[in-house]
Design a protein around this motif. Structure first.
Motif, PDB file in Angstrom:
ATOM      1  N   LEU A   4      65.795  38.154  93.202  1.00 20.91           N
ATOM      2  CA  LEU A   4      66.738  38.222  91.797  1.00 20.91           C
ATOM      3  C   LEU A   4      66.371  37.027  91.021  1.00 20.91           C
ATOM      4  CD1 LEU A   4      69.908  39.973  93.140  1.00 20.91           C
ATOM      5  CD2 LEU A   4      68.220  41.243  91.715  1.00 20.91           C
ATOM      6  N   ALA A   5      66.056  36.012  91.590  1.00 18.41           N
ATOM      7  CA  ALA A   5      65.903  34.712  90.839  1.00 18.41           C
ATOM      8  C   ALA A   5      65.187  34.859  89.724  1.00 18.41           C
ATOM      9  CB  ALA A   5      65.758  33.614  91.875  1.00 18.41           C
ATOM     10  N   PRO A   6      65.476  34.330  88.480  1.00 13.75           N
ATOM     11  CA  PRO A   6      64.594  34.362  87.267  1.00 13.75           C
ATOM     12  C   PRO A   6      63.303  33.762  87.668  1.00 13.75           C
ATOM     13  CG  PRO A   6      66.911  33.654  86.688  1.00 13.75           C
ATOM     14  CD  PRO A   6      66.846  33.773  88.099  1.00 13.75           C
ATOM     15  N   ARG A   7      62.284  34.195  86.979  1.00 13.56           N
ATOM     16  CA  ARG A   7      60.832  33.875  87.071  1.00 13.56           C
ATOM     17  C   ARG A   7      60.198  33.588  85.593  1.00 13.56           C
ATOM     18  NH1 ARG A   7      59.409  33.536  92.141  1.00 13.56           N
ATOM     19  NH2 ARG A   7      60.902  35.191  93.777  1.00 13.56           N
ATOM     20  N   GLY A   8      59.889  32.410  85.313  1.00 12.10           N
ATOM     21  CA  GLY A   8      59.301  32.431  83.913  1.00 12.10           C
ATOM     22  C   GLY A   8      60.245  32.723  82.671  1.00 12.10           C
ATOM     23  N   GLY A   9      61.394  32.364  82.857  1.00 12.35           N
ATOM     24  CA  GLY A   9      62.212  32.825  81.699  1.00 12.35           C
ATOM     25  C   GLY A   9      62.706  34.280  81.523  1.00 12.35           C
ATOM     26  N   ARG A  90      79.624  30.316  88.190  1.00  9.98           N
ATOM     27  CA  ARG A  90      80.189  31.416  87.579  1.00  9.98           C
ATOM     28  C   ARG A  90      80.822  32.320  88.666  1.00  9.98           C
ATOM     29  NH1 ARG A  90      79.353  28.311  83.408  1.00  9.98           N
ATOM     30  NH2 ARG A  90      77.178  28.201  82.709  1.00  9.98           N
ATOM     31  N   ARG A  91      80.204  32.440  89.913  1.00  7.04           N
ATOM     32  CA  ARG A  91      80.707  33.414  90.884  1.00  7.04           C
ATOM     33  C   ARG A  91      82.228  33.053  91.486  1.00  7.04           C
ATOM     34  NH1 ARG A  91      76.926  32.406  94.537  1.00  7.04           N
ATOM     35  NH2 ARG A  91      75.374  33.890  93.692  1.00  7.04           N
ATOM     36  N   PRO A  92      82.823  31.977  91.514  1.00  5.07           N
ATOM     37  CA  PRO A  92      84.485  31.917  91.815  1.00  5.07           C
ATOM     38  C   PRO A  92      85.161  32.538  90.755  1.00  5.07           C
ATOM     39  CG  PRO A  92      82.958  29.890  92.299  1.00  5.07           C
ATOM     40  CD  PRO A  92      82.155  30.646  91.559  1.00  5.07           C
ATOM     41  N   TRP A  93      84.706  32.211  89.341  1.00  6.95           N
ATOM     42  CA  TRP A  93      85.391  32.843  88.409  1.00  6.95           C
ATOM     43  C   TRP A  93      85.231  34.065  88.302  1.00  6.95           C
ATOM     44  CZ3 TRP A  93      88.810  29.546  86.315  1.00  6.95           C
ATOM     45  CH2 TRP A  93      88.897  28.276  86.559  1.00  6.95           C
ATOM     46  N   ALA A  94      83.956  34.794  88.417  1.00  3.26           N
ATOM     47  CA  ALA A  94      83.783  36.313  88.299  1.00  3.26           C
ATOM     48  C   ALA A  94      84.685  37.022  89.394  1.00  3.26           C
ATOM     49  CB  ALA A  94      82.328  36.538  88.533  1.00  3.26           C
ATOM     50  N   ILE A  95      84.902  36.452  90.944  1.00  3.44           N
ATOM     51  CA  ILE A  95      85.615  36.996  91.778  1.00  3.44           C
ATOM     52  C   ILE A  95      87.088  36.903  91.282  1.00  3.44           C
ATOM     53  CG2 ILE A  95      86.132  36.939  94.161  1.00  3.44           C
ATOM     54  CD1 ILE A  95      83.133  36.093  94.717  1.00  3.44           C
ATOM     55  N   LEU A 198      74.339  38.751  92.671  1.00  4.16           N
ATOM     56  CA  LEU A 198      73.777  38.238  91.354  1.00  4.16           C
ATOM     57  C   LEU A 198      73.557  36.621  91.663  1.00  4.16           C
ATOM     58  CD1 LEU A 198      75.196  39.815  88.072  1.00  4.16           C
ATOM     59  CD2 LEU A 198      72.883  40.107  89.036  1.00  4.16           C
ATOM     60  N   PRO A 199      72.444  36.139  91.538  1.00  7.71           N
ATOM     61  CA  PRO A 199      72.132  34.540  91.758  1.00  7.71           C
ATOM     62  C   PRO A 199      72.721  33.680  90.722  1.00  7.71           C
ATOM     63  CG  PRO A 199      70.130  35.613  90.548  1.00  7.71           C
ATOM     64  CD  PRO A 199      71.250  36.583  90.823  1.00  7.71           C
ATOM     65  N   ASP A 200      73.344  32.425  91.155  1.00  8.24           N
ATOM     66  CA  ASP A 200      74.218  31.774  90.547  1.00  8.24           C
ATOM     67  C   ASP A 200      73.724  30.229  90.544  1.00  8.24           C
ATOM     68  OD1 ASP A 200      76.107  30.674  88.639  1.00  8.24           O
ATOM     69  OD2 ASP A 200      77.666  30.670  90.327  1.00  8.24           O
ATOM     70  N   PRO A 201      72.468  29.745  89.885  1.00  8.65           N
ATOM     71  CA  PRO A 201      71.924  28.627  89.994  1.00  8.65           C
ATOM     72  C   PRO A 201      72.461  27.623  89.385  1.00  8.65           C
ATOM     73  CG  PRO A 201      70.567  29.886  88.231  1.00  8.65           C
ATOM     74  CD  PRO A 201      71.743  30.773  88.977  1.00  8.65           C
ATOM     75  N   GLN A 202      72.382  26.236  89.905  1.00  6.48           N
ATOM     76  CA  GLN A 202      72.936  25.101  89.169  1.00  6.48           C
ATOM     77  C   GLN A 202      72.056  24.820  88.229  1.00  6.48           C
ATOM     78  OE1 GLN A 202      75.736  23.537  89.861  1.00  6.48           O
ATOM     79  NE2 GLN A 202      76.683  24.419  91.439  1.00  6.48           N
ATOM     80  N   PRO A 203      72.646  24.135  87.072  1.00 10.33           N
ATOM     81  CA  PRO A 203      71.600  23.945  85.959  1.00 10.33           C
ATOM     82  C   PRO A 203      70.761  22.470  86.084  1.00 10.33           C
ATOM     83  CG  PRO A 203      73.841  23.259  85.367  1.00 10.33           C
ATOM     84  CD  PRO A 203      73.889  23.818  86.836  1.00 10.33           C
TER      85      PRO A 203
END
Length: 430
Positions: A4-9, A90-95, A198-203
């Motif tokens: 599910l991770a984004p690839r190439g934008g 994002r995940r903790p806030w979504a839950i 859903l993935p939640d990558p660190q920036p």
């Protein structure tokens, strides 16, 4: 997770599907009470001479809840931008937002008086605002080449969510209490499930700045997109157009009963028919407009035309305040609102300058739309009470939609979207 991770934008079909399902749950549990359950709870049993009291209570409760969401959305977004837990940003806030929404829905269904309903609805509004802030930030965090498409999923899910919720209540013959229990279970399963998947990558920017010893940002940097003139015009336009849309939709059950004259025993069925028509055109228009805006980059012109189409629908109801006239106007409104919401969200996302403020800034974008939707019933109730009918309500809806289009004309974006890997905007956007 890796699949599910984004690839190439870009993100894959599974990511977009899960994202759309999450928004479907959000809109279903928010708009089913707004369109059907709250009016049924608050409708006054005193007969035709007392119906305006129910309209006023409905407007007050929805507006107070909207104010709570206005505060909660950007605040939760700002805090999620700063969250560094191993579960993600994002995940903790979504839950958390999901669980608060589910619990508050149960309390709303159990309330027996307008004050109790209003207090519980504030919890629903706050929970939805927190969850929405987390979900919307995922567009800016992970989606770059498909922002119009992802934004279209948000707006189309809004229309489908009304059909799913109202359709289930009407067709299954659910009572008010059972309806709220079903909505609470739905958001709990879908909200928590999609947040975990859903993935939640660190920036990357956070990691880089931590090692580079970057200077402490000034207050102007902290303001991010909020100090930008063009971003401000987009926010004002979304608030105004959504206010116009809410005037045309939020009191629709009351309009059918006391404006069109639908019999009480068939009014809910008539409402469902109008919602289905509206939904079909919102979904089709949002997906087509979002894809065209991704392909051409011409977001601004689409937003302007869409707002004017929504204004046309209000004029149509003024000219023909019948069920057939309203049904045709519902289709036209669906085209305008669907295209507007899909492309205006992508337009706003393109203006964001700082990734570390994505959730906070997009929380404000969400608020600009939801505030319009939730202030609409209060303003609408006042307009209906003022003239004892609905003509002023729809006149105001049309005027506000036109004003939203004019506000978009003032936007003059000159920079590329916030992701450096994404393409530059089309010359027509500059």
């Amino acid at each position: 997770m890796n699949a599910l991770a984004p690839r190439g934008g870009r993100v894959g079909g599974l990511w977009l599907t899960l994202f759309g399902v999450a928004w479907l749950a959000v809109w279903t549990v928010q708009l089913t009470p707004v369109q059907l359950l709250l009016p049924l709870q608050l409708d006054t049993p005193g007969g035709p001479s007392d119906w305006i009291t129910g309209v006023i209570w409905s407007g007050l409760i929805l507006s107070i809840g909207g104010l709570a969401g206005v505060i909660a959305g950007p605040l939760a977004g700002m805090l999620s931008d700063r969250t560094t837990s191993r579960w993600g940003r994002r995940r903790p806030w979504a839950i958390g937002g999901t669980m608060l929404t589910a619990a508050s829905l149960l309390l709303t269904g159990a309330a027996s008086d307008p004050v109790g309903v209003g207090a519980a609805w504030i919890g629903v509004s706050v929970g939805i605002a927190v969850l929405s802030a987390a979900l919307t930030a995922m567009i800016a965090d992970q989606v770059f080449a498909q922002r119009g498409t992802a934004s279209a999923l948000v707006s189309s899910a809004q229309a489908v969510g009304i059909v799913v919720g109202v359709g289930a209540v009407v067709l299954l013959g659910l009572g008010i209490g059972a309806s709220y229990v079903a909505l609470a279970g739905f958001i709990l399963v879908i909200g928590v499930g999609t947040a975990l998947i859903l993935p939640d990558p660190q920036p990357a920017v956070r990691v880089a700045s931590a090692h580079a010893g970057a200077e402490r940002p000034t207050w102007r940097h902290r303001l991010g997109a909020l100090q930008d003139r063009d971003f401000g015009w987009v926010l004002a336009s979304r608030l105004t157009v959504n206010l116009g849309n809410a005037l045309g939709t939020a009191l629709l059950l009351f309009f059918l009963l006391y404006g069109v004259g639908s019999p009480a025993e068939s009014a809910e069925d008539d409402l469902l028919v109008l919602i289905v028509i509206y939904t079909i055109f919102v979904v089709v228009a949002s997906l087509i407009a979002g894809a065209i805006s991704d392909r051409t980059g011409r977001r601004k012109s689409i937003v302007i035309i869409a707002a004017l189409i929504q204004a046309l629908s209000a004029v149509m109801i003024l000219v023909s305040p019948t069920f057939i006239g309203t049904a045709i106007a519902a289709a036209v409104m669906g085209v305008g609102y669907g295209a507007y919401m899909a492309v205006s969200l992508a337009f706003a996302t393109d203006l964001l300058p700082r990734p570390e403020h994505h959730a906070r800034d997009l929380g404000v974008v969400n608020v600009s739309a939801s505030l319009g939707q939730l202030l609409g019933p209060l303003l609408g109730a006042g307009l209906v009470a003022l003239v004892g009918g609905f003509w002023l309500l729809f006149l105001a809806a049309g005027v506000l939609s036109v004003l939203g289009a004019i506000m978009t004309v003032a936007v003059r974006p000159a920079r590329a979207p916030s992701d450096p890997a994404s393409r530059s905007p089309h010359p027509a956007e500059r």
